[in-house]
Design a protein around this motif. Sequence first.
Motif, PDB file in Angstrom:
ATOM      1  N   ARG A 123      38.274  50.684   9.990  1.00 53.37           N
ATOM      2  CA  ARG A 123      37.037  51.371   9.963  1.00 53.37           C
ATOM      3  C   ARG A 123      37.057  52.158   8.575  1.00 53.37           C
ATOM      4  O   ARG A 123      35.913  52.274   7.856  1.00 53.37           O
ATOM      5  CB  ARG A 123      36.613  52.154  11.119  1.00 53.37           C
ATOM      6  CG  ARG A 123      36.172  50.997  12.220  1.00 53.37           C
ATOM      7  CD  ARG A 123      35.568  52.225  13.032  1.00 53.37           C
ATOM      8  NE  ARG A 123      36.445  53.042  13.976  1.00 53.37           N
ATOM      9  CZ  ARG A 123      37.203  52.486  15.056  1.00 53.37           C
ATOM     10  NH1 ARG A 123      37.253  51.546  15.529  1.00 53.37           N
ATOM     11  NH2 ARG A 123      38.177  53.343  15.365  1.00 53.37           N
ATOM     12  N   GLN A 124      37.936  52.903   8.380  1.00 51.50           N
ATOM     13  CA  GLN A 124      37.999  53.793   7.293  1.00 51.50           C
ATOM     14  C   GLN A 124      38.085  53.068   5.880  1.00 51.50           C
ATOM     15  O   GLN A 124      37.436  53.378   4.977  1.00 51.50           O
ATOM     16  CB  GLN A 124      39.283  54.603   7.542  1.00 51.50           C
ATOM     17  CG  GLN A 124      39.532  55.873   6.111  1.00 51.50           C
ATOM     18  CD  GLN A 124      40.810  56.681   6.183  1.00 51.50           C
ATOM     19  OE1 GLN A 124      41.597  56.345   7.014  1.00 51.50           O
ATOM     20  NE2 GLN A 124      40.667  57.523   5.418  1.00 51.50           N
ATOM     21  N   LYS A 125      39.018  52.172   5.839  1.00 58.44           N
ATOM     22  CA  LYS A 125      38.922  51.223   4.697  1.00 58.44           C
ATOM     23  C   LYS A 125      37.703  50.522   4.269  1.00 58.44           C
ATOM     24  O   LYS A 125      37.371  50.361   2.981  1.00 58.44           O
ATOM     25  CB  LYS A 125      40.045  50.035   4.777  1.00 58.44           C
ATOM     26  CG  LYS A 125      41.630  50.792   4.710  1.00 58.44           C
ATOM     27  CD  LYS A 125      41.899  50.968   3.010  1.00 58.44           C
ATOM     28  CE  LYS A 125      43.474  51.162   3.002  1.00 58.44           C
ATOM     29  NZ  LYS A 125      43.530  51.193   1.467  1.00 58.44           N
ATOM     30  N   LEU A 126      37.217  49.974   5.183  1.00 59.46           N
ATOM     31  CA  LEU A 126      35.816  49.313   5.018  1.00 59.46           C
ATOM     32  C   LEU A 126      34.642  50.124   5.032  1.00 59.46           C
ATOM     33  O   LEU A 126      33.432  49.856   4.922  1.00 59.46           O
ATOM     34  CB  LEU A 126      35.450  48.438   6.263  1.00 59.46           C
ATOM     35  CG  LEU A 126      36.413  47.021   6.168  1.00 59.46           C
ATOM     36  CD1 LEU A 126      36.225  45.937   7.397  1.00 59.46           C
ATOM     37  CD2 LEU A 126      36.526  46.210   5.121  1.00 59.46           C
ATOM     38  N   THR A 167      36.553  42.088  13.689  1.00 63.39           N
ATOM     39  CA  THR A 167      35.465  41.275  14.482  1.00 63.39           C
ATOM     40  C   THR A 167      34.941  42.272  15.587  1.00 63.39           C
ATOM     41  O   THR A 167      33.969  42.097  16.214  1.00 63.39           O
ATOM     42  CB  THR A 167      35.820  40.136  15.100  1.00 63.39           C
ATOM     43  OG1 THR A 167      37.052  40.422  15.873  1.00 63.39           O
ATOM     44  CG2 THR A 167      36.030  39.268  14.016  1.00 63.39           C
ATOM     45  N   LYS A 168      35.683  43.458  15.773  1.00 63.42           N
ATOM     46  CA  LYS A 168      35.405  44.318  16.817  1.00 63.42           C
ATOM     47  C   LYS A 168      34.027  45.247  16.377  1.00 63.42           C
ATOM     48  O   LYS A 168      33.396  45.733  17.208  1.00 63.42           O
ATOM     49  CB  LYS A 168      36.695  45.232  17.192  1.00 63.42           C
ATOM     50  CG  LYS A 168      37.553  44.500  18.046  1.00 63.42           C
ATOM     51  CD  LYS A 168      38.913  45.591  18.242  1.00 63.42           C
ATOM     52  CE  LYS A 168      39.908  44.993  19.042  1.00 63.42           C
ATOM     53  NZ  LYS A 168      41.178  45.660  19.320  1.00 63.42           N
ATOM     54  N   PHE A 197      38.441  32.994  18.028  1.00 64.44           N
ATOM     55  CA  PHE A 197      37.419  32.667  19.129  1.00 64.44           C
ATOM     56  C   PHE A 197      37.315  33.246  20.084  1.00 64.44           C
ATOM     57  O   PHE A 197      36.136  33.534  20.931  1.00 64.44           O
ATOM     58  CB  PHE A 197      36.794  31.439  18.888  1.00 64.44           C
ATOM     59  CG  PHE A 197      36.627  30.825  17.728  1.00 64.44           C
ATOM     60  CD1 PHE A 197      35.867  31.276  16.510  1.00 64.44           C
ATOM     61  CD2 PHE A 197      37.163  29.267  17.399  1.00 64.44           C
ATOM     62  CE1 PHE A 197      35.530  30.633  15.380  1.00 64.44           C
ATOM     63  CE2 PHE A 197      37.040  28.965  16.308  1.00 64.44           C
ATOM     64  CZ  PHE A 197      36.374  29.445  15.173  1.00 64.44           C
ATOM     65  N   THR A 198      38.296  33.950  20.638  1.00 59.71           N
ATOM     66  CA  THR A 198      38.466  34.507  22.268  1.00 59.71           C
ATOM     67  C   THR A 198      37.959  35.899  22.314  1.00 59.71           C
ATOM     68  O   THR A 198      37.815  36.169  23.521  1.00 59.71           O
ATOM     69  CB  THR A 198      39.985  34.278  22.761  1.00 59.71           C
ATOM     70  OG1 THR A 198      40.872  34.846  21.728  1.00 59.71           O
ATOM     71  CG2 THR A 198      40.397  32.580  22.818  1.00 59.71           C
ATOM     72  N   SER A 199      38.129  36.352  21.164  1.00 63.79           N
ATOM     73  CA  SER A 199      37.893  38.048  21.248  1.00 63.79           C
ATOM     74  C   SER A 199      36.081  38.289  21.410  1.00 63.79           C
ATOM     75  O   SER A 199      35.897  39.287  21.781  1.00 63.79           O
ATOM     76  CB  SER A 199      38.106  38.799  19.964  1.00 63.79           C
ATOM     77  OG  SER A 199      37.586  38.295  18.911  1.00 63.79           O
ATOM     78  N   GLY A 200      35.532  37.435  21.146  1.00 63.48           N
ATOM     79  CA  GLY A 200      33.858  37.525  21.202  1.00 63.48           C
ATOM     80  C   GLY A 200      33.191  38.001  20.094  1.00 63.48           C
ATOM     81  O   GLY A 200      32.249  37.924  20.193  1.00 63.48           O
ATOM     82  N   GLY A 201      34.118  38.507  19.248  1.00 60.38           N
ATOM     83  CA  GLY A 201      33.452  38.981  17.755  1.00 60.38           C
ATOM     84  C   GLY A 201      33.331  37.848  16.897  1.00 60.38           C
ATOM     85  O   GLY A 201      32.323  38.201  15.993  1.00 60.38           O
ATOM     86  N   LEU A 202      33.722  36.813  17.153  1.00 63.71           N
ATOM     87  CA  LEU A 202      33.585  35.723  16.057  1.00 63.71           C
ATOM     88  C   LEU A 202      33.187  34.213  16.820  1.00 63.71           C
ATOM     89  O   LEU A 202      33.880  34.263  17.891  1.00 63.71           O
ATOM     90  CB  LEU A 202      34.878  35.583  15.141  1.00 63.71           C
ATOM     91  CG  LEU A 202      34.598  34.384  13.973  1.00 63.71           C
ATOM     92  CD1 LEU A 202      33.631  34.883  12.859  1.00 63.71           C
ATOM     93  CD2 LEU A 202      35.854  34.125  13.322  1.00 63.71           C
ATOM     94  N   VAL A 203      32.251  33.610  16.409  1.00 63.02           N
ATOM     95  CA  VAL A 203      32.033  32.221  16.866  1.00 63.02           C
ATOM     96  C   VAL A 203      32.035  31.405  15.913  1.00 63.02           C
ATOM     97  O   VAL A 203      32.107  31.591  14.681  1.00 63.02           O
ATOM     98  CB  VAL A 203      30.490  32.453  17.759  1.00 63.02           C
ATOM     99  CG1 VAL A 203      30.481  33.265  18.767  1.00 63.02           C
ATOM    100  CG2 VAL A 203      29.526  32.648  16.589  1.00 63.02           C
ATOM    101  N   LYS A 204      32.018  30.115  16.342  1.00 59.85           N
ATOM    102  CA  LYS A 204      32.247  28.825  15.410  1.00 59.85           C
ATOM    103  C   LYS A 204      31.116  28.596  14.428  1.00 59.85           C
ATOM    104  O   LYS A 204      31.036  28.313  13.314  1.00 59.85           O
ATOM    105  CB  LYS A 204      32.244  27.552  16.108  1.00 59.85           C
ATOM    106  CG  LYS A 204      33.679  27.525  16.681  1.00 59.85           C
ATOM    107  CD  LYS A 204      33.926  26.139  17.462  1.00 59.85           C
ATOM    108  CE  LYS A 204      35.257  25.959  18.176  1.00 59.85           C
ATOM    109  NZ  LYS A 204      35.352  24.638  18.734  1.00 59.85           N
ATOM    110  N   ASP A 205      29.888  29.240  14.956  1.00 60.40           N
ATOM    111  CA  ASP A 205      28.545  28.995  14.093  1.00 60.40           C
ATOM    112  C   ASP A 205      28.837  30.110  12.689  1.00 60.40           C
ATOM    113  O   ASP A 205      27.844  30.004  11.932  1.00 60.40           O
ATOM    114  CB  ASP A 205      27.136  29.479  14.810  1.00 60.40           C
ATOM    115  CG  ASP A 205      27.071  28.508  15.797  1.00 60.40           C
ATOM    116  OD1 ASP A 205      27.634  27.432  15.651  1.00 60.40           O
ATOM    117  OD2 ASP A 205      26.404  28.855  16.850  1.00 60.40           O
ATOM    118  N   LYS A 206      29.721  31.089  12.836  1.00 60.80           N
ATOM    119  CA  LYS A 206      29.717  32.087  11.935  1.00 60.80           C
ATOM    120  C   LYS A 206      31.154  31.404  10.848  1.00 60.80           C
ATOM    121  O   LYS A 206      31.382  32.455   9.956  1.00 60.80           O
ATOM    122  CB  LYS A 206      30.063  33.439  12.315  1.00 60.80           C
ATOM    123  CG  LYS A 206      28.851  33.939  13.151  1.00 60.80           C
ATOM    124  CD  LYS A 206      29.166  35.584  13.294  1.00 60.80           C
ATOM    125  CE  LYS A 206      28.042  36.229  14.047  1.00 60.80           C
ATOM    126  NZ  LYS A 206      28.333  37.334  14.179  1.00 60.80           N
TER     127      LYS A 206
END
Length: 274
Positions: A123-126, A167-168, A197-206
Amino acid sequence: MAESSKEELFQLIKRLGTLITVKMSNLFSISFQNLDLRSIGAVAGLAVAVVFTWRLLRSPGDGSQRRQQKRQASTPSSSGTSTHSNASLIPSAACLSSEDSRAQNAVDEFFQPVKPTLGQIVRQKLKEGRQVTCRLIGVVLEENSPEELQKQATVRSSVLEVLLEITKFCDLYLMERVLDDESEKRVLEALEHAGVFTSGGLVKDKVLFCSTENGRSSFVRQLEPDWHIDTNPEITSQLARFIKYQLHVSPVRTERTAANVFSAPTLEQFFGAV
């Protein structure tokens, strides 16, 4: 507990209290972003323990015993008793420096700086950016060209933890140029197998695919992310005017092309994860 032992413990607690006061003043001058609830709870617990012990040692019974002992010590007595009393004071004075050292070491060890978590570093770096676009080849994947993707696609294990942390709290889009539909399918299977794709933050559509380098640049322009991560210096240079921040990933150290363009050998090294 003997009266002399209680007195020594009382003096040690007093030293601890002084040192803790100094440490606490320094600690609370630091941003609370680097403290978690467990650290704060530990500090509060130590403070309560010190206060409880101090109050216990300051009980009326102990105080009257200490006053009585002081009166007895001031009463004239035989030379043997006086010699014994003086001898008992010598080791107490000699132990002062060692007690101070033990107290200092105990407080220093307890107040070691709290190491930030990987999530806090990300978070700090971004700079609290909320949308990130990222190239796959050379950043997330082991492969370095679209031609290699026609044979295989392998997710770099060292980058996976950082990717999941992003992705969080960020809207992450992955993108790449491919030469055929089989390469696209191979990349998606590799990402799925790695658990992206299991964490919920990233999906295949992205996960976006294009047939040219300009196509990837066009994707980024349309999405207008806070950050774009790429390995192509030309694309990085073209987007510098339009994207707030960029990270150029390259194993070879390059000159900084713009104030908003950072560089690192790998994505995980940029976040200090390796």
